[in-house]
Design a protein around this motif. Structure first.
Motif, short mmCIF file in Angstrom:
data_model
loop_
_atom_site.label_atom_id
_atom_site.label_comp_id
_atom_site.label_asym_id
_atom_site.label_seq_id
_atom_site.Cartn_x
_atom_site.Cartn_y
_atom_site.Cartn_z
N SER A 27 0.85 -1.19 0.00
CA SER A 27 0.00 0.00 0.00
C SER A 27 0.89 1.24 0.00
CB SER A 27 -0.89 0.02 1.25
OG SER A 27 -0.10 0.27 2.40
N ASP A 28 0.28 2.40 -0.11
CA ASP A 28 1.03 3.63 0.05
C ASP A 28 1.51 3.73 1.49
OD1 ASP A 28 0.59 4.37 -2.59
OD2 ASP A 28 -1.27 5.43 -2.10
N SER A 29 2.59 4.46 1.70
CA SER A 29 3.11 4.65 3.06
C SER A 29 2.12 5.45 3.90
CB SER A 29 4.44 5.40 3.01
OG SER A 29 5.43 4.60 2.45
N ILE A 30 1.95 5.02 5.12
CA ILE A 30 1.08 5.70 6.07
C ILE A 30 1.98 6.35 7.11
CG2 ILE A 30 -0.77 5.41 7.76
CD1 ILE A 30 -1.42 2.76 6.11
N PRO A 31 2.05 7.69 7.15
CA PRO A 31 2.98 8.35 8.08
C PRO A 31 2.56 8.16 9.54
CG PRO A 31 1.62 9.97 6.94
CD PRO A 31 1.29 8.64 6.36
#
Length: 104
Positions: A27-31
């Motif tokens: 998935s996209d990075s989750i900060p």
């Protein structure tokens, strides 16, 4: 409660499956804010085996990472990607989770 200690920038990704070549689909990075403590330590993974951890991450308790999803998450920190070995909730005297400790 521990937000004043979480001054480092981390992110985590979810592994959403495997593509046709056997590579993970991320998935996209989750900060997320974290505290990274770089130390070598013997810990037990979820299978009960003793392994060496090189970094201990502290996260807020609301991060989407627990013992059920540990194999489906990766942590990105300081340009590197780490696979979690174990995760544990740290609780206050009332039994409420105040932060999570993730060993990689």
């Amino acid at each position: 409660m521990i937000n004043h200690l979480l001054k480092q920038d981390c992110s985590y990704i979810r592994i959403e499956g495997i593509d046709g070549y056997g590579d993970p689909i991320e998935s996209d990075s989750i900060p997320a804010k974290c505290r990274a403590i770089e130390t070598f330590e013997m810990v037990k993974n979820n299978a009960g085996e003793e392994v060496v951890s090189s970094i201990q991450f502290w996260f807020n308790s609301d991060i989407d990472l627990d013992s059920n999803t540990i194999t489906e998450r990766r942590i990105k920190y300081d340009g590197s990607t780490y696979t979690p070995i174990s995760v544990a909730n740290r609780r206050n005297t009332l039994g409420e989770s105040i932060f999570k400790v993730v060993m990689v």
